[in-house]
Design a protein around this motif. Sequence first.
Motif, PDB file in Angstrom:
ATOM      1  N   THR A 121       6.077  -4.893  -3.733  1.00 48.31           N
ATOM      2  CA  THR A 121       7.283  -5.512  -3.201  1.00 48.31           C
ATOM      3  C   THR A 121       6.911  -6.877  -2.639  1.00 48.31           C
ATOM      4  N   THR A 122       7.573  -7.927  -3.105  1.00 50.90           N
ATOM      5  CA  THR A 122       7.275  -9.295  -2.699  1.00 50.90           C
ATOM      6  C   THR A 122       8.538  -9.952  -2.162  1.00 50.90           C
ATOM      7  N   SER A 123       8.411 -11.219  -1.767  1.00 53.02           N
ATOM      8  CA  SER A 123       9.571 -11.974  -1.288  1.00 53.02           C
ATOM      9  C   SER A 123      10.600 -12.200  -2.385  1.00 53.02           C
ATOM     10  N   LEU A 124      10.175 -12.058  -3.633  1.00 57.80           N
ATOM     11  CA  LEU A 124      11.083 -12.203  -4.771  1.00 57.80           C
ATOM     12  C   LEU A 124      11.600 -10.855  -5.264  1.00 57.80           C
ATOM     13  N   GLY A 125      11.280  -9.796  -4.547  1.00 62.82           N
ATOM     14  CA  GLY A 125      11.641  -8.453  -4.986  1.00 62.82           C
ATOM     15  C   GLY A 125      10.441  -7.756  -5.583  1.00 62.82           C
ATOM     16  N   GLN A 126      10.648  -6.599  -6.155  1.00 55.23           N
ATOM     17  CA  GLN A 126       9.551  -5.839  -6.731  1.00 55.23           C
ATOM     18  C   GLN A 126       9.118  -6.485  -8.040  1.00 55.23           C
ATOM     19  N   TRP A 170       7.637 -13.608 -14.967  1.00 61.68           N
ATOM     20  CA  TRP A 170       7.769 -12.581 -13.937  1.00 61.68           C
ATOM     21  C   TRP A 170       7.944 -11.212 -14.582  1.00 61.68           C
ATOM     22  N   SER A 212      -1.097 -19.329  -3.752  1.00 66.40           N
ATOM     23  CA  SER A 212      -0.970 -19.943  -2.426  1.00 66.40           C
ATOM     24  C   SER A 212      -1.331 -21.427  -2.457  1.00 66.40           C
TER      25      SER A 212
END
Length: 328
Positions: A121-126, A170, A212
């Motif tokens: 799970t990330t800031s962009l969703g899973q 993605w 990053s």
Amino acid sequence: MHRTKKHNLSRRDFLKLAALGTGALAFRSLPNLGLSELSQSEKLGRVTVGKVDVFARPDANTQIVGALYEDNVVPWIRETVGPMPVRINQRWVETPYGFIWGGNVQPVFNQPNVAVTNLLTTSLGQGMWVEVTVPYVDLVLDNPPARAPWLQYRESIGLPARFVYSQIVWVDQIRTDESGKVWYRLNEKYGSGDLFWGQAEAFRSMTAEEISPINPLTEDKRIVVNIDYQTLSCFEGGNEVHFARISSGALYDAWGNRVDVWETPVGEFPIWRKAISLPLSGGSASAGWSLPAVGWVSLFVGSGVAIHSTYWHNNYGEPSSRGCVNAS
């Protein structure tokens, strides 16, 4: 990634076959990206245009000994220099078949991966970002009909949907088929809405570290693009920390007509948006472009001009874009 029956072809036999190319021979695509004699560390070349001539020597004035076609993959023996009339780029790639002008062959590797079976799970969703690490991978459209112009075009001429080496996309779903193969669902988050399934081994999952920012505490950063010399330099303070050849906007079309709209803007610009991957498109219906999954996009002009990676040519050092700054 398309897999066919393994061919027991030794490197000696492969070179013998290549030596037969002494006439107007049209070479076929390699039938298997995983040929045993092509190790993961061996550099390969992928043809990026519809057709290229193969020459006996690195010189466009010498005998043509064959032809290679788009997405043909060949061993990259070495890069050398030789005459190519009317081009700035004078680099050639030696293959077992002969010599190809270097601007039309992308350097690639064949590096399959171990599949990831769980998404974070990330800031962009899973999901996760992945990069293609094989010369090309054929895709299955999950939600027809095709929407993006590039995909509609390929369908219209009977070609499969395909991503190639270094494209970034993605992944938002994973499934395993009845034979045990793992597939990723590929979602261009800012694209036309086309969703694809591709075999997981063709894609490398990207780490949080490489996504990053580099040295985020350093405030004095500049990117200097030299249009005259077709180079790019990155500075932190007074230190040059990265250098590359680039291709800026082409000044002339294929017929020698000046096209001012293709020029890369000159001046000082802030980077106003960065994206790990974006689809890029523009132009008109008759002279447009539609490029999916372009990696590492740094937009610096509001109309869409950017510095970005490039998989559709290897013509660095010569202006050849439609205004953007193409980098490898």
